[in-house]
Design an enzyme around this catalytic site. Structure first.
Site, PDB file in Angstrom:
ATOM      1  N   GLY A   1       0.548  -1.041   0.468  1.00 22.37           N
ATOM      2  CA  GLY A   1      -0.354   0.110   0.499  1.00 22.37           C
ATOM      3  C   GLY A   1       1.256   1.275   0.115  1.00 22.37           C
ATOM      4  O   GLY A   1       1.891   1.414  -0.429  1.00 22.37           O
ATOM      5  N   LEU A   2       0.501   2.057   0.769  1.00 16.37           N
ATOM      6  CA  LEU A   2       0.938   3.986   0.544  1.00 16.37           C
ATOM      7  C   LEU A   2       1.024   4.218  -0.320  1.00 16.37           C
ATOM      8  O   LEU A   2       2.629   4.554  -0.988  1.00 16.37           O
ATOM      9  CB  LEU A   2       2.421   3.567   1.438  1.00 16.37           C
ATOM     10  CG  LEU A   2       2.074   3.527   3.205  1.00 16.37           C
ATOM     11  CD1 LEU A   2       3.589   3.016   3.947  1.00 16.37           C
ATOM     12  CD2 LEU A   2       1.007   4.345   3.764  1.00 16.37           C
ATOM     13  N   CYS A   3       0.031   4.210  -1.652  1.00 12.93           N
ATOM     14  CA  CYS A   3       0.508   4.404  -3.260  1.00 12.93           C
ATOM     15  C   CYS A   3      -0.280   5.504  -3.009  1.00 12.93           C
ATOM     16  O   CYS A   3      -0.941   5.454  -4.229  1.00 12.93           O
ATOM     17  CB  CYS A   3       1.055   3.437  -3.954  1.00 12.93           C
ATOM     18  SG  CYS A   3       0.151   2.122  -3.989  1.00 12.93           S
ATOM     19  N   GLY A   4      -0.666   6.153  -2.382  1.00 13.76           N
ATOM     20  CA  GLY A   4      -2.726   6.988  -2.820  1.00 13.76           C
ATOM     21  C   GLY A   4      -3.320   6.338  -3.433  1.00 13.76           C
ATOM     22  O   GLY A   4      -3.666   4.832  -3.009  1.00 13.76           O
TER      23      GLY A   4
END
Lengths: 298, 140
Positions: free
Chosen positions: A89-92
């Site tokens: 994750g952590l990709c907008g």
């Protein structure tokens, strides 16, 4: 009211988060550059393949003996959607955008009374779609792009899709991925793989003109045999291209997301620092007043 | 580009491997080797696993093994889309033999898994073709 110690703890915690997000941004930027280079390096092959396929498809369509991978199997009842998402994750809004598109597509296909099957690439896609469409998911493939997309992986997926097609598990296959526009923008792009539709780009049209200008090709052994070989190959190439595009987009999306996270953390630190100083000064003032009024009382 | 040269391009799915002007290339087509000289009739052919010979000054300059693919020939150009391409002199006989053995074992282990089976069979074919290419050098 929060004590001075509480402020210090919070500032320290936000600072360490900021360090992580800014490191992730740097890593994503470095990976993005490599991913872009790889996507560009893979272009000559897929362009060459499209050129050949364009001229072959035309003459095969004219003679009416196109193989099922190109012409379809005449049915349109079961749809397979291959969904390219990320493992982490952590990709907008990267995975969210794909998820939304897929959801709408599934619902509209359902409304037409079609059956839908999902083949998910990437752990995150499964998380998004499992709750609502868990019974449609055939399988989830994980760690396909570690450290970077490889052609062998694409070929394995293609082989699997082809086997399913040949055993009649579905009639139409679409792949959906985030197309890389720039580090800031990605575009959710669906592409039909089976029956294969040549993408209608300006380039393709130019190439077509070139082929026509160059007069017809001779085919060895013949159109049908070449197509039988070329189409499965093309499937792998298209999937590989989607993987490369998706990978580059992921890095871009992560870089942007981490950049704004770093900026937000910076703003939060500034705000907290101001409040910390204010509280500290208030405490000092209170202490001074206490001392002065103590002295006056004597 | 000069009039008496063919623009030869060798492309793998990952990248453009080779792009140069050459005198002649001989490509292992599905129905036999064919040489590309300038002015060749436009043609599309499948490529069988074998060796591409690049000729310069009347003799072979480079030999490149390809594990199949497709070739597109026009009057001035020869583009080969190869699945796997290795210069022949970089192929190590023992590692190919090991690969062949591994792939054969995979076929046995595949059981009913059609996907694994097809992949392993392709590997066997490639390894066999490599061995044959090392053993029989054609053209000088």
């Amino acid at each position: 009211m929060a004590s001075l110690k509480d402020f210090r703890v919070r500032i320290a915690s936000v600072k360490s988060t900021q360090r992580i997000t800014s490191a992730m941004k740097m890593v994503a930027a470095a990976k993005l550059r490599r991913a872009q280079e790889e996507a560009i390096a893979a272009r000559p092959y897929s362009e060459g393949m499209e050129r050949m396929l364009g001229s072959l498809a035309e003459s095969a369509a004219a003679s009416g003996n196109a193989p099922p991978l190109l012409a379809g199997n005449g049915k349109d009842d079961t749809h397979l959607i291959v969904i390219m998402t990320t493992d982490r994750g952590l990709c907008g809004g990267f995975n969210g955008a794909i998820g939304r598109w897929t959801r709408q597509r599934i619902l509209s296909l359902k409304a037409e009374g079609k059956e839908v099957k999902l083949l998910i690439v990437g752990r995150k896609g499964r998380g998004i779609l499992r709750a609502e469409f868990g019974d449609m998911i055939i399988d989830t493939l994980e760690d396909t792009a570690r450290p970077a997309p490889r052609f062998e992986t694409a070929a394995e997926i293609a082989q699997r899709v082809r086997t399913m097609f040949e055993t009649g598990k579905f009639d139409v296959c679409t792949i959906v991925y985030n197309k890389f526009i720039s580090a800031l923008t990605q575009d959710v792009t669906p592409q039909q793989l089976i029956p294969f539709a040549l993408p209608e780009t300006d380039e393709a049209k130019d190439d077509d003109n070139e082929v026509k200008g160059n007069a017809a090709y001779e085919y060895e052994p013949n159109e049908k045999d070449i197509l039988t070989d070329l189409l499965p190959r093309n499937l792998s190439v298209q999937i590989f291209r989607a993987m490369l595009e998706s990978f580059a987009s992921e890095q871009g999306a992560r870089m942007t997301a981490m950049d704004s996270a770093t900026r937000n953390a910076g703003e939060m630190i500034d705000r907290l620092t101001i409040e910390y100083n204010r509280t500290r000064q208030a405490a000092i003032t209170t202490e001074l007043i206490e001392i002065i009024s103590g002295a006056e009382a004597l | 580009m000069t009039d008496n040269a063919v623009q030869f391009e060798l492309v793998s799915p990952e990248k453009l491997l080779l792009s140069e002007d050459v005198e002649m290339v001989v490509v292992p087509g599905a129905e036999g080797d064919f040489g590309c000289l300038p002015g060749h009739a436009p043609m599309i052919s499948t490529v069988r696993p074998g060796v591409i010979h690049v000729f310069e000054g009347g003799s072979v300059k480079t030999r490149i093994f390809v594990a199949g693919g497709f070739a597109e020939v026009t009057t001035s150009r020869c583009t080969v889309l190869a699945e796997e391409a290795v210069p022949l002199d970089e192929i190590d006989r023992t590692s190919v033999e090991k690969d062949l053995q591994d792939a054969n074992e995979d076929i046995r282990d595949a059981g009913g898994n059609e996907v694994q089976l097809a992949l392993a069979e392709a590997r066997v074919a490639t390894a066999r073709a490599k061995l044959a290419a090392i053993d029989n050098l054609v053209y000088q």
